[in-house]
Design an enzyme around this catalytic site. Sequence first.
Site, short mmCIF file in Angstrom:
data_model
loop_
_atom_site.label_atom_id
_atom_site.label_comp_id
_atom_site.label_asym_id
_atom_site.label_seq_id
_atom_site.Cartn_x
_atom_site.Cartn_y
_atom_site.Cartn_z
NE ARG A 250 -13.16 -5.88 52.61
CZ ARG A 250 -12.30 -6.46 53.23
NH1 ARG A 250 -12.85 -6.99 54.43
NH2 ARG A 250 -11.07 -6.58 52.81
CG ASP B 167 -19.91 0.49 68.78
OD1 ASP B 167 -20.22 0.04 67.44
OD2 ASP B 167 -18.81 0.92 69.48
N GLY C 175 -12.86 25.32 46.70
CA GLY C 175 -11.79 24.89 46.16
C GLY C 175 -11.84 23.28 46.06
N GLY D 42 0.87 -1.10 -0.09
CA GLY D 42 -0.10 0.02 0.19
C GLY D 42 0.75 1.32 -0.02
CE LYS E 5 23.51 -5.72 15.91
NZ LYS E 5 23.38 -7.14 15.68
CB THR F 198 10.49 -6.03 3.96
OG1 THR F 198 9.82 -6.66 5.10
CG2 THR F 198 9.39 -5.24 3.31
CG HIS G 299 -8.00 17.28 50.41
ND1 HIS G 299 -6.94 17.87 49.60
CD2 HIS G 299 -8.35 18.18 51.28
CE1 HIS G 299 -6.64 19.17 49.94
NE2 HIS G 299 -7.60 19.33 51.01
CG PHE H 131 -18.08 -6.72 59.51
CD1 PHE H 131 -17.65 -6.44 60.53
CD2 PHE H 131 -17.47 -7.63 58.61
CE1 PHE H 131 -16.43 -6.97 60.94
CE2 PHE H 131 -16.28 -8.30 58.87
CZ PHE H 131 -15.76 -7.72 60.23
CG ASN I 68 -13.13 2.27 59.54
OD1 ASN I 68 -13.26 1.02 59.10
ND2 ASN I 68 -12.30 2.21 60.73
#
Length: 505
Positions: free
Chosen positions: A501, A459, A298, A34, A127, A65, A269, A454, A409
Amino acid sequence: MPTALLSVSNKTGLVEFARALVAEFRFELVSSGGTARALGEAGVPVREVSDYTGAPEMLGGRVKTLHPKIHGGILARRDQESDRQDLQAQQIEPIDLVVVNLYPFEDDPRIEQIDVGGPTMVRAAAKNCAFVTVLVAPAQYESCLAELRRNGGVTTLPFRTACAAAAFERTAGYDRAIADWFASQPVQTPQVLPARLHLDLQQVQPLRYGENPHQAAAWYQSGTTPTGWSTGRILQGKALSFNNLIDLEASRRLVAEFTDAPAAVIIKHTNPCGVAAAQTLSDAYRRAFEADSVSAFGGIVALNRPCDAATAEQLSQTFLECIVAPAFEPEALAVLAAKKNLRLLELADLSAAPVFDIKPISGGFLVQQPDPPVQTTADWKAVTRQQPDPETLAELLFAWKVCKHVKSNAIVVAHRHCTLGIGAGQMNRVGSARLALEQAAEKAKGAVLASDGFFPFDDTVRTAAAAGIRAIVQPGGSLRDDDSIRACDELGVAMVFTGLRHFLH
Protein backbone atom coordinates in the site's frame (compact mmCIF):
# COMPACT_ATOMS: atom_id res chain seq x y z
CA MET A 1 54.59 40.54 17.04
CA PRO A 2 51.24 38.69 16.94
CA THR A 3 51.20 35.03 15.96
CA ALA A 4 48.71 33.28 13.67
CA LEU A 5 48.41 29.50 13.36
CA LEU A 6 47.05 28.38 9.99
CA SER A 7 46.09 24.79 9.18
CA VAL A 8 43.43 24.48 6.52
CA SER A 9 42.06 21.75 4.28
CA ASN A 10 40.21 24.22 2.03
CA LYS A 11 42.90 26.52 0.61
CA THR A 12 40.42 28.99 -0.92
CA GLY A 13 41.62 32.54 -0.24
CA LEU A 14 44.44 31.30 2.01
CA VAL A 15 47.40 32.95 0.31
CA GLU A 16 45.72 36.34 -0.05
CA PHE A 17 44.59 36.30 3.58
CA ALA A 18 47.99 35.23 4.90
CA ARG A 19 49.79 37.81 2.78
CA ALA A 20 47.56 40.56 4.22
CA LEU A 21 48.20 39.37 7.80
CA VAL A 22 51.96 39.67 7.23
CA ALA A 23 52.05 42.84 5.14
CA GLU A 24 49.46 44.90 7.00
CA PHE A 25 49.62 43.62 10.58
CA ARG A 26 53.10 42.03 10.90
CA PHE A 27 51.80 38.61 11.96
CA GLU A 28 54.22 35.72 12.32
CA LEU A 29 52.66 32.71 10.59
CA VAL A 30 52.97 29.15 11.87
CA SER A 31 51.67 26.30 9.75
CA SER A 32 52.02 22.64 8.88
CA GLY A 33 51.78 20.19 6.00
CA GLY A 34 50.00 21.28 2.85
CA THR A 35 49.12 24.68 4.27
CA ALA A 36 52.76 25.52 4.93
CA ARG A 37 53.74 24.29 1.46
CA ALA A 38 51.03 26.42 -0.21
CA LEU A 39 52.20 29.52 1.66
CA GLY A 40 55.89 28.85 1.01
CA GLU A 41 55.34 28.29 -2.70
CA ALA A 42 53.48 31.63 -2.83
CA GLY A 43 56.40 33.42 -1.18
CA VAL A 44 54.61 34.09 2.12
CA PRO A 45 57.00 33.74 5.11
CA VAL A 46 55.90 30.87 7.36
CA ARG A 47 57.35 28.65 10.12
CA GLU A 48 56.67 24.94 10.03
CA VAL A 49 54.88 23.61 13.11
CA SER A 50 57.64 21.03 13.59
CA ASP A 51 60.25 23.81 13.73
CA TYR A 52 58.02 25.85 16.06
CA THR A 53 57.45 22.97 18.51
CA GLY A 54 60.78 21.18 18.09
CA ALA A 55 58.88 17.92 17.59
CA PRO A 56 58.59 16.14 14.22
CA GLU A 57 55.31 15.17 12.63
CA MET A 58 54.48 11.54 13.50
CA LEU A 59 52.35 8.64 12.38
CA GLY A 60 51.97 9.81 8.79
CA GLY A 61 50.75 13.24 9.85
CA ARG A 62 48.26 12.04 12.49
CA VAL A 63 50.28 13.87 15.17
CA LYS A 64 51.64 17.31 14.32
CA THR A 65 49.75 20.08 16.16
CA LEU A 66 49.00 18.07 19.32
CA HIS A 67 51.77 19.70 21.33
CA PRO A 68 51.96 21.88 24.50
CA LYS A 69 53.58 24.75 22.56
CA ILE A 70 50.54 24.87 20.32
CA HIS A 71 47.80 24.39 22.88
CA GLY A 72 49.57 26.31 25.62
CA GLY A 73 49.91 29.24 23.24
CA ILE A 74 46.22 29.06 22.37
CA LEU A 75 44.76 28.46 25.83
CA ALA A 76 46.87 30.85 27.90
CA ARG A 77 44.86 33.52 29.73
CA ARG A 78 46.81 36.70 29.17
CA ASP A 79 45.34 38.41 32.27
CA GLN A 80 46.49 35.71 34.73
CA GLU A 81 49.99 35.91 36.12
CA SER A 82 50.26 32.16 36.65
CA ASP A 83 49.50 31.51 32.97
CA ARG A 84 52.07 34.07 31.89
CA GLN A 85 54.67 32.45 34.16
CA ASP A 86 53.89 29.02 32.70
CA LEU A 87 54.38 30.32 29.17
CA GLN A 88 57.69 31.89 30.12
CA ALA A 89 58.90 28.75 31.90
CA GLN A 90 58.07 26.53 28.93
CA GLN A 91 59.23 29.07 26.34
CA ILE A 92 55.80 29.20 24.71
CA GLU A 93 54.65 32.15 22.63
CA PRO A 94 50.98 33.21 22.81
CA ILE A 95 48.96 32.49 19.67
CA ASP A 96 46.53 35.27 18.80
CA LEU A 97 44.76 33.94 15.70
CA VAL A 98 43.81 30.34 14.84
CA VAL A 99 42.70 29.65 11.26
CA VAL A 100 41.55 26.06 10.82
CA ASN A 101 39.07 24.34 8.55
CA LEU A 102 38.64 20.64 8.99
CA TYR A 103 39.27 17.61 6.82
CA PRO A 104 36.26 17.31 4.47
CA PHE A 105 34.72 14.31 6.19
CA GLU A 106 31.17 15.17 5.05
CA ASP A 107 32.27 14.96 1.40
CA ASP A 108 34.50 11.90 1.84
CA PRO A 109 33.39 9.92 4.91
CA ARG A 110 36.17 7.54 6.00
CA ILE A 111 38.41 7.02 9.02
CA GLU A 112 41.42 8.98 7.73
CA GLN A 113 39.21 12.01 7.07
CA ILE A 114 38.33 12.29 10.77
CA ASP A 115 40.23 15.37 11.90
CA VAL A 116 41.66 15.23 15.43
CA GLY A 117 44.10 18.11 15.74
CA GLY A 118 41.87 20.54 13.84
CA PRO A 119 38.80 20.33 16.12
CA THR A 120 41.10 20.37 19.16
CA MET A 121 42.68 23.67 18.11
CA VAL A 122 39.32 25.12 17.11
CA ARG A 123 37.72 24.27 20.45
CA ALA A 124 40.71 25.54 22.40
CA ALA A 125 40.72 28.86 20.55
CA ALA A 126 36.95 29.24 20.88
CA LYS A 127 37.12 28.51 24.59
CA ASN A 128 39.75 31.22 24.97
CA CYS A 129 37.90 33.76 22.83
CA ALA A 130 38.57 36.38 25.48
CA PHE A 131 42.03 36.60 23.91
CA VAL A 132 42.11 34.47 20.73
CA THR A 133 40.32 34.82 17.39
CA VAL A 134 39.30 31.59 15.62
CA LEU A 135 38.25 31.30 11.98
CA VAL A 136 36.80 28.07 10.55
CA ALA A 137 35.81 29.03 6.99
CA PRO A 138 37.31 31.06 4.13
CA ALA A 139 34.14 33.17 4.10
CA GLN A 140 35.34 34.73 7.40
CA TYR A 141 38.66 36.02 6.07
CA GLU A 142 37.44 39.35 4.71
CA SER A 143 35.44 40.18 7.82
CA CYS A 144 38.50 39.42 9.96
CA LEU A 145 40.73 41.70 7.88
CA ALA A 146 38.10 44.44 8.07
CA GLU A 147 37.96 44.02 11.86
CA LEU A 148 41.75 44.27 12.14
CA ARG A 149 41.80 47.39 9.96
CA ARG A 150 39.09 49.07 12.04
CA ASN A 151 40.82 48.39 15.33
CA GLY A 152 44.51 48.93 14.72
CA GLY A 153 45.48 45.32 14.14
CA VAL A 154 43.47 43.70 16.93
CA THR A 155 40.00 42.19 17.13
CA THR A 156 37.23 43.14 19.54
CA LEU A 157 35.61 40.81 22.07
CA PRO A 158 32.19 40.85 20.31
CA PHE A 159 33.89 39.79 17.07
CA ARG A 160 35.87 37.01 18.81
CA THR A 161 32.73 35.80 20.59
CA ALA A 162 30.81 35.59 17.33
CA CYS A 163 33.70 33.65 15.80
CA ALA A 164 33.72 31.29 18.79
CA ALA A 165 30.01 30.59 18.31
CA ALA A 166 30.62 29.76 14.64
CA ALA A 167 33.53 27.52 15.65
CA PHE A 168 31.53 25.46 18.12
CA GLU A 169 28.71 25.20 15.59
CA ARG A 170 31.19 23.82 13.06
CA THR A 171 32.72 21.25 15.41
CA ALA A 172 29.27 20.18 16.61
CA GLY A 173 28.12 19.59 13.03
CA TYR A 174 31.38 17.81 12.21
CA ASP A 175 31.02 15.45 15.16
CA ARG A 176 27.39 14.79 14.28
CA ALA A 177 28.37 13.82 10.73
CA ILE A 178 31.00 11.41 12.05
CA ALA A 179 28.62 9.88 14.61
CA ASP A 180 25.92 9.42 11.97
CA TRP A 181 28.42 7.75 9.64
CA PHE A 182 29.52 5.29 12.31
CA ALA A 183 25.88 4.57 13.14
CA SER A 184 25.22 3.76 9.48
CA GLN A 185 28.01 1.17 9.24
CA PRO A 186 27.06 -2.54 9.15
CA VAL A 187 27.00 -4.23 12.55
CA GLN A 188 26.04 -7.70 13.71
CA THR A 189 22.47 -6.60 14.44
CA PRO A 190 21.87 -3.77 11.97
CA GLN A 191 19.13 -1.24 12.65
CA VAL A 192 17.01 0.12 9.81
CA LEU A 193 16.85 3.47 11.63
CA PRO A 194 19.54 4.79 13.98
CA ALA A 195 18.99 4.70 17.73
CA ARG A 196 20.04 8.34 17.90
CA LEU A 197 19.38 10.77 15.05
CA HIS A 198 21.15 14.13 14.83
CA LEU A 199 19.91 16.91 12.57
CA ASP A 200 22.65 19.21 11.34
CA LEU A 201 20.75 22.03 9.65
CA GLN A 202 22.18 25.18 8.14
CA GLN A 203 19.96 28.06 7.07
CA VAL A 204 19.87 28.61 3.31
CA GLN A 205 17.69 31.69 3.52
CA PRO A 206 14.88 33.23 5.55
CA LEU A 207 11.43 33.04 3.95
CA ARG A 208 8.89 35.86 3.95
CA TYR A 209 6.59 33.72 6.11
CA GLY A 210 5.39 30.15 6.58
CA GLU A 211 2.13 28.57 5.51
CA ASN A 212 0.41 31.78 6.64
CA PRO A 213 1.65 35.38 6.97
CA HIS A 214 1.67 35.27 10.77
CA GLN A 215 4.14 32.33 10.86
CA ALA A 216 7.90 32.96 10.71
CA ALA A 217 9.81 30.54 8.46
CA ALA A 218 13.23 29.79 6.98
CA TRP A 219 14.73 27.26 4.58
CA TYR A 220 17.46 24.97 5.95
CA GLN A 221 19.70 22.45 4.26
CA SER A 222 21.02 19.32 5.92
CA GLY A 223 24.78 19.29 6.53
CA THR A 224 27.29 21.74 5.17
CA THR A 225 27.38 20.46 1.59
CA PRO A 226 24.40 21.54 -0.55
CA THR A 227 22.21 18.69 -1.76
CA GLY A 228 18.75 18.42 -3.30
CA TRP A 229 16.95 21.73 -3.68
CA SER A 230 19.97 23.61 -2.31
CA THR A 231 21.81 22.65 -5.51
CA GLY A 232 19.05 24.01 -7.75
CA ARG A 233 19.33 27.23 -9.72
CA ILE A 234 16.59 29.85 -9.71
CA LEU A 235 16.64 31.20 -13.25
CA GLN A 236 13.92 33.83 -12.90
CA GLY A 237 10.94 34.93 -10.88
CA LYS A 238 10.07 35.98 -7.36
CA ALA A 239 11.68 34.51 -4.27
CA LEU A 240 10.47 31.05 -3.31
CA SER A 241 7.91 30.86 -0.51
CA PHE A 242 7.43 28.21 2.16
CA ASN A 243 4.38 26.82 0.33
CA ASN A 244 6.24 26.90 -3.01
CA LEU A 245 8.97 24.67 -1.60
CA ILE A 246 6.49 22.23 -0.07
CA ASP A 247 4.67 21.92 -3.41
CA LEU A 248 7.92 21.72 -5.36
CA GLU A 249 9.06 18.78 -3.25
CA ALA A 250 5.72 17.03 -3.83
CA SER A 251 6.11 17.60 -7.58
CA ARG A 252 9.71 16.35 -7.54
CA ARG A 253 8.78 13.15 -5.75
CA LEU A 254 6.03 12.38 -8.24
CA VAL A 255 7.84 13.27 -11.46
CA ALA A 256 10.83 11.20 -10.31
CA GLU A 257 8.60 8.11 -10.65
CA PHE A 258 8.69 8.56 -14.44
CA THR A 259 11.97 7.88 -16.22
CA ASP A 260 11.08 5.96 -19.39
CA ALA A 261 9.15 8.70 -21.20
CA PRO A 262 8.68 12.48 -21.05
CA ALA A 263 6.29 13.32 -18.21
CA ALA A 264 4.65 16.40 -16.73
CA VAL A 265 3.17 16.83 -13.27
CA ILE A 266 0.95 19.68 -12.07
CA ILE A 267 0.65 20.03 -8.29
CA LYS A 268 -1.84 22.08 -6.29
CA HIS A 269 -1.58 22.14 -2.50
CA THR A 270 0.72 19.06 -2.54
CA ASN A 271 -1.80 16.94 -4.50
CA PRO A 272 -1.44 16.23 -8.23
CA CYS A 273 -4.24 17.67 -10.33
CA GLY A 274 -2.86 16.55 -13.69
CA VAL A 275 -0.19 14.01 -14.65
CA ALA A 276 0.69 12.61 -18.06
CA ALA A 277 3.45 10.78 -19.90
CA ALA A 278 3.80 10.96 -23.69
CA GLN A 279 6.26 10.74 -26.56
CA THR A 280 7.08 14.45 -26.33
CA LEU A 281 7.28 16.75 -23.34
CA SER A 282 4.93 19.29 -24.87
CA ASP A 283 2.29 16.60 -25.44
CA ALA A 284 2.75 15.34 -21.87
CA TYR A 285 2.20 18.84 -20.44
CA ARG A 286 -0.78 19.55 -22.70
CA ARG A 287 -2.51 16.36 -21.58
CA ALA A 288 -1.69 16.96 -17.91
CA PHE A 289 -3.10 20.48 -18.14
CA GLU A 290 -6.27 19.35 -19.92
CA ALA A 291 -6.84 16.72 -17.23
CA ASP A 292 -7.90 19.52 -14.84
CA SER A 293 -7.30 22.94 -16.34
CA VAL A 294 -9.26 24.68 -13.58
CA SER A 295 -7.08 23.33 -10.76
CA ALA A 296 -3.90 23.87 -12.79
CA PHE A 297 -4.34 27.65 -12.44
CA GLY A 298 -1.69 28.83 -9.98
CA GLY A 299 -0.12 25.40 -9.85
CA ILE A 300 3.40 24.01 -9.65
CA VAL A 301 4.72 22.16 -12.72
CA ALA A 302 7.49 19.55 -12.73
CA LEU A 303 9.00 18.20 -15.96
CA ASN A 304 11.29 15.19 -16.18
CA ARG A 305 13.02 16.36 -19.36
CA PRO A 306 14.68 19.68 -20.32
CA CYS A 307 12.00 22.25 -21.08
CA ASP A 308 11.94 23.04 -24.81
CA ALA A 309 10.34 25.93 -26.70
CA ALA A 310 7.20 23.99 -27.66
CA THR A 311 6.52 23.11 -24.01
CA ALA A 312 7.34 26.66 -22.89
CA GLU A 313 4.78 28.07 -25.34
CA GLN A 314 2.07 25.99 -23.65
CA LEU A 315 3.32 26.77 -20.15
CA SER A 316 3.12 30.48 -20.90
CA GLN A 317 -0.60 30.29 -21.68
CA THR A 318 -1.74 30.09 -18.05
CA PHE A 319 -0.81 31.48 -14.63
CA LEU A 320 1.63 29.18 -12.82
CA GLU A 321 3.62 29.68 -9.63
CA CYS A 322 6.72 27.60 -10.39
CA ILE A 323 8.21 25.34 -13.03
CA VAL A 324 11.02 22.89 -12.23
CA ALA A 325 12.93 20.90 -14.83
CA PRO A 326 16.39 19.35 -15.14
CA ALA A 327 17.24 22.13 -17.63
CA PHE A 328 15.70 24.88 -19.76
CA GLU A 329 16.70 25.32 -23.38
CA PRO A 330 17.59 28.93 -24.32
CA GLU A 331 14.53 29.17 -26.60
CA ALA A 332 12.29 28.10 -23.72
CA LEU A 333 13.81 30.73 -21.42
CA ALA A 334 13.18 33.38 -24.05
CA VAL A 335 9.50 32.41 -24.24
CA LEU A 336 9.03 32.30 -20.45
CA ALA A 337 10.94 35.54 -19.83
CA ALA A 338 7.72 37.46 -20.52
CA LYS A 339 6.31 35.97 -17.29
CA LYS A 340 8.62 37.92 -14.99
CA ASN A 341 7.12 36.66 -11.72
CA LEU A 342 7.06 33.02 -12.82
CA ARG A 343 9.66 31.09 -10.84
CA LEU A 344 11.87 28.85 -13.00
CA LEU A 345 14.04 26.32 -11.22
CA GLU A 346 16.71 24.11 -12.73
CA LEU A 347 17.27 20.96 -10.66
CA ALA A 348 19.64 18.58 -12.44
CA ASP A 349 18.86 15.55 -10.28
CA LEU A 350 15.13 15.21 -9.75
CA SER A 351 15.59 11.77 -8.19
CA ALA A 352 17.61 12.96 -5.15
CA ALA A 353 15.32 11.77 -2.35
CA PRO A 354 15.78 12.64 1.35
CA VAL A 355 17.39 10.02 3.57
CA PHE A 356 14.48 10.17 6.02
CA ASP A 357 10.92 11.44 6.13
CA ILE A 358 10.54 13.40 9.36
CA LYS A 359 7.31 14.70 10.88
CA PRO A 360 7.17 16.72 14.11
CA ILE A 361 4.91 15.74 16.99
CA SER A 362 4.70 17.22 20.46
CA GLY A 363 7.91 16.36 22.28
CA GLY A 364 9.73 14.85 19.33
CA PHE A 365 9.62 13.59 15.78
CA LEU A 366 8.41 10.62 13.80
CA VAL A 367 11.01 9.25 11.38
CA GLN A 368 10.53 6.81 8.54
CA GLN A 369 12.25 5.67 5.39
CA PRO A 370 10.95 7.42 2.25
CA ASP A 371 8.49 5.41 0.16
CA PRO A 372 10.71 4.19 -2.73
CA PRO A 373 9.79 4.64 -6.41
CA VAL A 374 7.46 2.10 -8.03
CA GLN A 375 9.40 0.37 -10.79
CA THR A 376 7.76 -2.93 -11.76
CA THR A 377 4.60 -5.03 -11.80
CA ALA A 378 6.54 -8.26 -11.31
CA ASP A 379 5.13 -8.88 -7.82
CA TRP A 380 1.56 -7.98 -8.70
CA LYS A 381 -1.11 -10.68 -8.66
CA ALA A 382 -4.14 -10.76 -10.94
CA VAL A 383 -7.02 -12.05 -8.78
CA THR A 384 -9.97 -11.98 -11.20
CA ARG A 385 -11.11 -14.12 -14.12
CA GLN A 386 -10.63 -11.11 -16.37
CA GLN A 387 -6.84 -10.91 -16.73
CA PRO A 388 -5.15 -7.60 -17.59
CA ASP A 389 -3.15 -7.63 -20.82
CA PRO A 390 0.32 -5.96 -20.99
CA GLU A 391 -1.17 -2.67 -22.20
CA THR A 392 -3.63 -2.62 -19.29
CA LEU A 393 -0.86 -3.46 -16.82
CA ALA A 394 1.14 -0.49 -18.11
CA GLU A 395 -1.91 1.74 -17.62
CA LEU A 396 -2.38 0.39 -14.09
CA LEU A 397 1.28 1.00 -13.28
CA PHE A 398 0.96 4.64 -14.38
CA ALA A 399 -2.14 5.12 -12.21
CA TRP A 400 -0.47 3.36 -9.28
CA LYS A 401 2.57 5.66 -9.45
CA VAL A 402 0.34 8.73 -9.34
CA CYS A 403 -1.91 7.34 -6.60
CA LYS A 404 1.14 6.89 -4.36
CA HIS A 405 1.51 10.70 -4.26
CA VAL A 406 -2.13 11.59 -3.58
CA LYS A 407 -3.24 12.23 0.01
CA SER A 408 -5.15 9.28 1.51
CA ASN A 409 -7.80 8.15 0.96
CA ALA A 410 -6.62 8.28 -2.65
CA ILE A 411 -8.24 7.21 -5.92
CA VAL A 412 -6.82 7.89 -9.39
CA VAL A 413 -8.62 7.32 -12.68
CA ALA A 414 -6.35 7.26 -15.74
CA HIS A 415 -6.29 6.34 -19.41
CA ARG A 416 -3.50 6.32 -22.00
CA HIS A 417 -0.95 7.40 -19.35
CA CYS A 418 -2.87 10.49 -18.33
CA THR A 419 -4.93 11.21 -15.24
CA LEU A 420 -8.64 11.83 -15.79
CA GLY A 421 -9.85 12.19 -12.23
CA ILE A 422 -8.27 12.30 -8.76
CA GLY A 423 -9.99 11.87 -5.42
CA ALA A 424 -7.82 12.94 -2.49
CA GLY A 425 -8.01 13.06 1.29
CA GLN A 426 -11.57 11.89 1.77
CA MET A 427 -12.72 10.26 4.96
CA ASN A 428 -13.99 7.17 3.11
CA ARG A 429 -12.68 5.46 -0.01
CA VAL A 430 -15.91 5.36 -1.95
CA GLY A 431 -16.15 9.14 -1.48
CA SER A 432 -12.73 9.55 -3.11
CA ALA A 433 -13.82 7.19 -5.92
CA ARG A 434 -16.95 9.21 -6.61
CA LEU A 435 -14.93 12.44 -6.79
CA ALA A 436 -12.42 10.95 -9.21
CA LEU A 437 -15.10 9.34 -11.39
CA GLU A 438 -17.23 12.48 -11.48
CA GLN A 439 -14.21 14.45 -12.62
CA ALA A 440 -13.43 11.86 -15.31
CA ALA A 441 -17.10 11.79 -16.39
CA GLU A 442 -17.60 10.06 -19.76
CA LYS A 443 -13.84 9.60 -20.19
CA ALA A 444 -13.94 7.00 -17.39
CA LYS A 445 -15.32 4.46 -19.86
CA GLY A 446 -12.47 2.10 -20.66
CA ALA A 447 -10.14 3.75 -18.13
CA VAL A 448 -8.35 2.17 -15.14
CA LEU A 449 -8.57 2.98 -11.44
CA ALA A 450 -5.95 2.86 -8.67
CA SER A 451 -6.56 2.92 -4.91
CA ASP A 452 -3.78 3.53 -2.37
CA GLY A 453 -5.43 1.22 0.18
CA PHE A 454 -7.50 -1.96 0.09
CA PHE A 455 -11.29 -2.10 -0.32
CA PRO A 456 -13.09 -3.07 2.91
CA PHE A 457 -16.32 -3.47 0.91
CA ASP A 458 -17.25 -4.07 -2.72
CA ASP A 459 -18.93 -0.64 -3.08
CA THR A 460 -15.88 0.98 -4.70
CA VAL A 461 -15.74 -1.80 -7.30
CA ARG A 462 -19.42 -1.40 -8.14
CA THR A 463 -19.14 2.40 -8.32
CA ALA A 464 -16.12 2.07 -10.64
CA ALA A 465 -17.76 -0.53 -12.89
CA ALA A 466 -20.89 1.56 -13.23
CA ALA A 467 -18.71 4.41 -14.58
CA GLY A 468 -17.07 2.11 -17.15
CA ILE A 469 -13.74 1.30 -15.45
CA ARG A 470 -12.16 -1.76 -17.07
CA ALA A 471 -9.37 -2.56 -14.55
CA ILE A 472 -8.45 -1.80 -10.95
CA VAL A 473 -5.19 -1.90 -9.01
CA GLN A 474 -5.17 -1.95 -5.20
CA PRO A 475 -3.00 -3.40 -2.42
CA GLY A 476 -5.37 -6.19 -1.34
CA GLY A 477 -5.28 -7.53 2.20
CA SER A 478 -8.83 -6.86 3.38
CA LEU A 479 -10.71 -9.58 5.25
CA ARG A 480 -13.41 -9.03 2.63
CA ASP A 481 -11.22 -9.14 -0.48
CA ASP A 482 -13.37 -11.99 -1.81
CA ASP A 483 -16.39 -9.68 -1.95
CA SER A 484 -14.53 -7.25 -4.22
CA ILE A 485 -13.15 -10.08 -6.37
CA ARG A 486 -16.63 -11.56 -6.83
CA ALA A 487 -17.99 -8.14 -7.77
CA CYS A 488 -15.24 -7.73 -10.39
CA ASP A 489 -15.95 -11.17 -11.85
CA GLU A 490 -19.65 -10.41 -11.94
CA LEU A 491 -19.09 -7.08 -13.70
CA GLY A 492 -16.24 -8.09 -16.04
CA VAL A 493 -13.57 -5.91 -14.41
CA ALA A 494 -9.95 -7.01 -14.10
CA MET A 495 -8.29 -6.46 -10.73
CA VAL A 496 -4.72 -6.89 -9.52
CA PHE A 497 -3.30 -6.81 -6.01
CA THR A 498 0.10 -5.17 -5.49
CA GLY A 499 0.66 -6.53 -1.97
CA LEU A 500 1.92 -3.06 -1.08
CA ARG A 501 0.00 0.00 0.00
CA HIS A 502 1.01 3.65 -0.38
CA PHE A 503 -0.73 5.77 2.24
CA LEU A 504 0.25 9.46 2.28
CA HIS A 505 -0.83 11.54 5.26
